[in-house]
Design a protein around this motif. Structure first.
Motif, PDB file in Angstrom:
ATOM      1  N   VAL A 127       0.847  -1.194   0.000  1.00 18.54           N
ATOM      2  CA  VAL A 127       0.000   0.000   0.000  1.00 18.54           C
ATOM      3  C   VAL A 127       0.881   1.242   0.000  1.00 18.54           C
ATOM      4  O   VAL A 127       1.662   1.466   0.935  1.00 18.54           O
ATOM      5  N   ALA A 128       0.764   2.023  -1.053  1.00 19.66           N
ATOM      6  CA  ALA A 128       1.513   3.279  -1.177  1.00 19.66           C
ATOM      7  C   ALA A 128       0.557   4.455  -0.978  1.00 19.66           C
ATOM      8  O   ALA A 128      -0.647   4.344  -1.213  1.00 19.66           O
ATOM      9  N   GLN A 129       1.110   5.574  -0.553  1.00 20.83           N
ATOM     10  CA  GLN A 129       0.306   6.779  -0.392  1.00 20.83           C
ATOM     11  C   GLN A 129       0.196   7.512  -1.728  1.00 20.83           C
ATOM     12  O   GLN A 129       1.170   7.591  -2.482  1.00 20.83           O
ATOM     13  N   PRO A 130      -0.978   8.030  -2.031  1.00 24.30           N
ATOM     14  CA  PRO A 130      -1.101   8.831  -3.258  1.00 24.30           C
ATOM     15  C   PRO A 130      -0.431  10.178  -3.082  1.00 24.30           C
ATOM     16  O   PRO A 130      -0.095  10.588  -1.961  1.00 24.30           O
ATOM     17  N   LEU A 131      -0.223  10.870  -4.179  1.00 24.96           N
ATOM     18  CA  LEU A 131       0.263  12.241  -4.090  1.00 24.96           C
ATOM     19  C   LEU A 131      -0.754  13.101  -3.345  1.00 24.96           C
ATOM     20  O   LEU A 131      -1.954  12.800  -3.357  1.00 24.96           O
ATOM     21  N   PRO A 132      -0.306  14.158  -2.706  1.00 31.02           N
ATOM     22  CA  PRO A 132      -1.258  15.073  -2.053  1.00 31.02           C
ATOM     23  C   PRO A 132      -2.290  15.587  -3.055  1.00 31.02           C
ATOM     24  O   PRO A 132      -2.002  15.740  -4.248  1.00 31.02           O
ATOM     25  N   ALA A 133      -3.484  15.840  -2.568  1.00 27.77           N
ATOM     26  CA  ALA A 133      -4.584  16.274  -3.426  1.00 27.77           C
ATOM     27  C   ALA A 133      -4.169  17.478  -4.274  1.00 27.77           C
ATOM     28  O   ALA A 133      -3.605  18.452  -3.775  1.00 27.77           O
ATOM     29  N   GLY A 134      -4.426  17.378  -5.557  1.00 28.30           N
ATOM     30  CA  GLY A 134      -4.139  18.470  -6.480  1.00 28.30           C
ATOM     31  C   GLY A 134      -2.787  18.398  -7.140  1.00 28.30           C
ATOM     32  O   GLY A 134      -2.581  19.013  -8.197  1.00 28.30           O
ATOM     33  N   MET A 135      -1.840  17.643  -6.554  1.00 27.41           N
ATOM     34  CA  MET A 135      -0.492  17.608  -7.118  1.00 27.41           C
ATOM     35  C   MET A 135      -0.448  16.908  -8.470  1.00 27.41           C
ATOM     36  O   MET A 135       0.375  17.230  -9.324  1.00 27.41           O
ATOM     37  N   ASP A 136      -1.383  15.930  -8.684  1.00 30.47           N
ATOM     38  CA  ASP A 136      -1.383  15.236  -9.980  1.00 30.47           C
ATOM     39  C   ASP A 136      -2.108  16.038 -11.066  1.00 30.47           C
ATOM     40  O   ASP A 136      -2.102  15.638 -12.232  1.00 30.47           O
ATOM     41  N   GLN A 137      -2.713  17.157 -10.689  1.00 31.79           N
ATOM     42  CA  GLN A 137      -3.390  18.049 -11.636  1.00 31.79           C
ATOM     43  C   GLN A 137      -4.380  17.294 -12.535  1.00 31.79           C
ATOM     44  O   GLN A 137      -4.521  17.578 -13.718  1.00 31.79           O
ATOM     45  N   GLY A 138      -5.045  16.312 -11.949  1.00 33.96           N
ATOM     46  CA  GLY A 138      -6.030  15.550 -12.712  1.00 33.96           C
ATOM     47  C   GLY A 138      -5.448  14.442 -13.554  1.00 33.96           C
ATOM     48  O   GLY A 138      -6.185  13.724 -14.242  1.00 33.96           O
ATOM     49  N   TYR A 139      -4.135  14.278 -13.529  1.00 34.40           N
ATOM     50  CA  TYR A 139      -3.446  13.241 -14.307  1.00 34.40           C
ATOM     51  C   TYR A 139      -3.022  12.154 -13.331  1.00 34.40           C
ATOM     52  O   TYR A 139      -1.910  12.142 -12.816  1.00 34.40           O
ATOM     53  N   ILE A 140      -3.931  11.207 -13.074  1.00 33.44           N
ATOM     54  CA  ILE A 140      -3.747  10.228 -11.998  1.00 33.44           C
ATOM     55  C   ILE A 140      -2.514   9.359 -12.197  1.00 33.44           C
ATOM     56  O   ILE A 140      -1.958   8.820 -11.234  1.00 33.44           O
ATOM     57  N   VAL A 141      -2.040   9.250 -13.437  1.00 31.00           N
ATOM     58  CA  VAL A 141      -0.876   8.411 -13.715  1.00 31.00           C
ATOM     59  C   VAL A 141       0.377   8.920 -12.998  1.00 31.00           C
ATOM     60  O   VAL A 141       1.326   8.158 -12.795  1.00 31.00           O
ATOM     61  N   LEU A 142       0.377  10.190 -12.584  1.00 29.64           N
ATOM     62  CA  LEU A 142       1.536  10.707 -11.846  1.00 29.64           C
ATOM     63  C   LEU A 142       1.741   9.981 -10.524  1.00 29.64           C
ATOM     64  O   LEU A 142       2.825  10.044  -9.938  1.00 29.64           O
ATOM     65  N   ASN A 143       0.710   9.283 -10.053  1.00 25.95           N
ATOM     66  CA  ASN A 143       0.873   8.490  -8.837  1.00 25.95           C
ATOM     67  C   ASN A 143       1.780   7.276  -9.059  1.00 25.95           C
ATOM     68  O   ASN A 143       2.299   6.719  -8.086  1.00 25.95           O
ATOM     69  N   ARG A 144       1.962   6.859 -10.307  1.00 25.22           N
ATOM     70  CA  ARG A 144       2.757   5.664 -10.584  1.00 25.22           C
ATOM     71  C   ARG A 144       4.213   5.826 -10.161  1.00 25.22           C
ATOM     72  O   ARG A 144       4.728   5.001  -9.392  1.00 25.22           O
ATOM     73  N   PRO A 145       4.933   6.851 -10.638  1.00 22.02           N
ATOM     74  CA  PRO A 145       6.336   6.965 -10.196  1.00 22.02           C
ATOM     75  C   PRO A 145       6.463   7.191  -8.698  1.00 22.02           C
ATOM     76  O   PRO A 145       7.393   6.660  -8.076  1.00 22.02           O
ATOM     77  N   TRP A 146       5.556   7.948  -8.094  1.00 28.07           N
ATOM     78  CA  TRP A 146       5.614   8.188  -6.655  1.00 28.07           C
ATOM     79  C   TRP A 146       5.388   6.884  -5.897  1.00 28.07           C
ATOM     80  O   TRP A 146       6.038   6.604  -4.885  1.00 28.07           O
ATOM     81  N   ALA A 147       4.486   6.035  -6.397  1.00 28.30           N
ATOM     82  CA  ALA A 147       4.243   4.735  -5.766  1.00 28.30           C
ATOM     83  C   ALA A 147       5.475   3.850  -5.863  1.00 28.30           C
ATOM     84  O   ALA A 147       5.834   3.153  -4.892  1.00 28.30           O
ATOM     85  N   PHE A 148       6.152   3.862  -6.999  1.00 32.97           N
ATOM     86  CA  PHE A 148       7.378   3.067  -7.146  1.00 32.97           C
ATOM     87  C   PHE A 148       8.472   3.563  -6.209  1.00 32.97           C
ATOM     88  O   PHE A 148       9.223   2.758  -5.640  1.00 32.97           O
TER      89      PHE A 148
END
Length: 364
Positions: A127-148
């Motif tokens: 279980v990884a934490q998502p980016l803080p709200a708004g940081m992905d600017q609606g582009y949810i795929v940005l959570n992928r590198p942060w999760a890795f």
């Protein structure tokens, strides 16, 4: 509760800032001219052109020094859409893990929803934490590198190599370790064109780092890469992704494939080249035969009339499109394609059907 949320956002922001600082420092330091794991490459030209073909001795990957196991990692949200795909993907991973020539090791679903779900017992999950709200600017795929980044820092990964895969991948045969000599092994995407967009990419891969051809036409998946190399690449991948998203020109130019370009740039910044392996996967309906491929990537919709003719761009009389099941589970026993539909599409639907028939409590 409000103080807790503020502290969490502050912690994440500090972590991202610290990683960014480290990357900026490392980016200004001289980068190694050779490939990681190949000490002689700084003085001796690399003997294999990775763009053209695999090195010859990879035809029998288990012939020397035993197996080089890789860990398969898939990032996902807790949506129904991602979850049913992960369950199908993991079913076929288990089927082929111990097959002939396989160098498949462990498996992890990196769940970036920030909380466990009810499938933790079925699929090995971090279980990884998502980016803080708004940081992905609606582009949810940005959570992928942060999760890795989080997974690589916190998890106990036994294998020395990582296969980065996606939920909509179906493994069709045992996969050997296709990487070698510090090179990753990656699928080349026709729409990733570093040379075409050189002026934009130079903001993130400056000329002093080398020719733009150092940036491979790849995304982050499917890629098999050394674990230690990925530990270096991942923070840079995250920060380049965020920087590209904040840059209006890069955001407009790269669109939905932005984090793919970011991974390719990050890999080049750390001097990790890639063997461009076209037989890594197929993408129906454009690829019609499985042949020697290892993965079916069902990113495109498959639409046909009842005579087996492709009607792409128009909803067919028969269709399979993962987006039809973005908020509901696909039913068991999906109808098979009509006669004349290519092998790749028929095999895909049969494999989805087999998985759903055998996975307990499907649809719940």
């Amino acid at each position: 509760m409000g103080c807790g949320n503020f502290f969490y956002v502050l912690l994440i922001t500090f972590s991202v800032a610290l990683i960014t600082y480290n990357i900026l420092i490392s980016a200004n330091a001289p980068l190694k001219q050779g490939f990681p794991g190949n000490p002689s490459s700084s003085s001796t030209p690399f003997s294999v052109d990775p763009i053209i073909k695999m090195p010859i001795d990879r035809s029998n990957p288990t012939s020397t020094k035993g197996k080089r196991l890789f860990h398969t990692a898939v990032t996902a949200s807790d949506s129904i859409y991602n979850t049913w795909q992960c369950r199908v993907m993991y079913y076929w991973f288990k089927k082929f893990k111990d097959g002939p020539n396989s160098e498949m090791g462990g498996f992890t679903r990196i769940l970036h929803s920030g909380k466990p779900d009810k499938f933790m017992h079925e699929i090995p999950t971090f279980v990884a934490q998502p980016l803080p709200a708004g940081m992905d600017q609606g582009y949810i795929v940005l959570n992928r590198p942060w999760a890795f980044v989080q997974w690589l820092q916190q998890a106990d990964i036994k294998e020395d190599y990582i296969l980065m895969a996606e939920p909509d991948h179906v493994i069709v045969k045992p996969i050997p370790n296709l990487s070698r000599d510090g090179l990753g092994a990656a699928f080349p995407f026709f729409y990733i064109q570093p040379k075409k967009y050189e002026s934009t990419l130079r903001k993130f891969y400056p000329e002093e780092k080398g020719p733009i051809t150092n940036v491979d036409p790849i995304g982050n998946s499917p890629v098999i890469v050394g674990k230690e190399s990925l530990k270096k690449i991942a923070p840079t991948w995250m920060n380049v992704s965020l920087a590209m998203k904040k840059d209006p020109e890069a955001d407009k130019t790269f669109g939905w494939v932005l984090e793919m370009y970011a991974y390719a740039v990050a890999s080049a910044l750390h001097d990790v080249g890639n063997i461009l392996y076209k037989d890594f996967m197929i993408q129906p309906p454009w690829d019609t035969e499985i042949g020697k491929k290892f993965i079916i990537h069902y990113t495109y919709g498959c639409d046909y009339d009842m005579q087996g003719k492709l009607t792409y761009g128009k909803i067919g009389e028969w269709r399979f499109d993962k987006r039809s099941f973005d908020s509901k589970w696909p039913p068991r026993n999906l109808p098979l394609p009509p006669p004349g539909v290519p092998e790749s599409v028929v095999t895909l639907v049969k494999m989805v059907n087999e998985a759903t028939a055998n996975i307990p409590n499907w649809g719940s």
